[in-house]
Enzyme design. Structure first.
Site, short mmCIF file in Angstrom:
data_model
loop_
_atom_site.label_atom_id
_atom_site.label_comp_id
_atom_site.label_asym_id
_atom_site.label_seq_id
_atom_site.Cartn_x
_atom_site.Cartn_y
_atom_site.Cartn_z
CG ASN A 24 -1.97 -1.12 1.13
OD1 ASN A 24 -2.92 -1.02 0.38
ND2 ASN A 24 -1.75 -2.18 1.90
CD GLU A 25 4.78 1.60 -2.81
OE1 GLU A 25 5.12 2.30 -1.83
OE2 GLU A 25 5.58 0.87 -3.42
#
Length: 260
Positions: A159-160
């Site tokens: 989850n950037e």
């Protein structure tokens, strides 16, 4: 003799150990206690697992417990956080290969109970596959415990920055910092996949217990941001401040920038 400093900050339990070895043993013991209690109750223990260097000593200790203390994984269901996309499961960089090498090949887990995102799923089928992954987790009553590391961008799973708090399992584009950090494993950044399938922040949030681990001074700055900065999409790990049942397990190096 190990020493540990336990405190609570913004509702998050922070446990700081002398070194990553002692910290890893403590995390492994929590997992073992969960497995045993679920087994005694005739239930499955549903674990969310992570890859990378951070959890390796945790897995080593679980293997030791299996071989020396008869810890059984027969009642364990596992869901891995993520996998590169595209990625063949037989490739040395795959998270299938990682999990087999560092845990699954050394314990009595039932292979049908192991779930790792499929890096070979056809692109047209990815959305439906990700939805089914979510549904499968739900079908087991959700994750009892989720292990996390933390990347330099503040990502948990893949989850950037830009990920939303309600995001679910999906295909994502990898940040260039993340790809650069993986370059050594792929013989150069040109060979690092540009995408991955990852559980979402919202998926992680539903776990009954979340343990985020970080080792060394190289992680101190992002650990400080994750725990003490305002919640922001630019540092997805800050979302953990909102969740129940979160414990940060750190060695002294990773805790050096905390104001605790």
């Amino acid at each position: 003799m190990k020493t540990v400093n336990n405190t609570t900050y913004k509702g998050t339990t922070v446990s700081v150990y002398d070194n990553k070895h002692e910290a890893s043993i403590a995390v492994a013991q929590q997992i073992a206690d969960l497995i045993k209690s679920k087994n005694e109750a005739g239930e499955k223990a549903v674990l969310g697992l992570a890859t990378g260097a951070t959890p390796i000593e945790v897995y080593n200790e679980l293997i030791r417990m299996h071989k020396e203390e008869e810890l059984s994984f027969q009642n364990v269901i596992t869901f891995n956080l993520d996998e590169y996309y595209p990625m063949e499961p037989t490739a040395k960089q795959s998270y299938v290969a990682f999990m087999n090498e560092h845990l699954f090949d050394h314990v009595d887990v039932v292979k049908e109970h192991v779930n790792i995102p499929d890096g070979e799923i056809a692109s047209d089928d990815v959305a439906a596959y990700c939805e089914a992954y979510e549904q499968k987790i739900t079908s087991y009553g959700g994750l009892d415990l989720q292990l996390l590391g933390i990347g330099r961008t503040g990502h948990v799973g893949f989850n950037e920055p830009g990920s939303t708090v309600d995001s679910l399992t999906r295909l994502v584009e990898l940040n260039e910092v993340t790809r650069a950090d993986a370059a050594a494993n792929f013989d150069g950044i040109a060979h690092v996949p540009t995408h991955a399938i990852t559980m979402g922040v919202g998926t992680i949030a539903k776990a009954k217990k979340i343990i985020l681990m970080a080792w060394g001074e190289g992680k101190a700055e992002i650990v400080q941001k994750a725990l003490e900065s305002e919640i922001t999409t630019e540092v997805p790990a800050t979302y953990l401040q909102e969740f129940d049942g979160v414990e940060m397990v750190l060695d002294k190096g990773a805790a050096t920038k905390l104001s605790l």
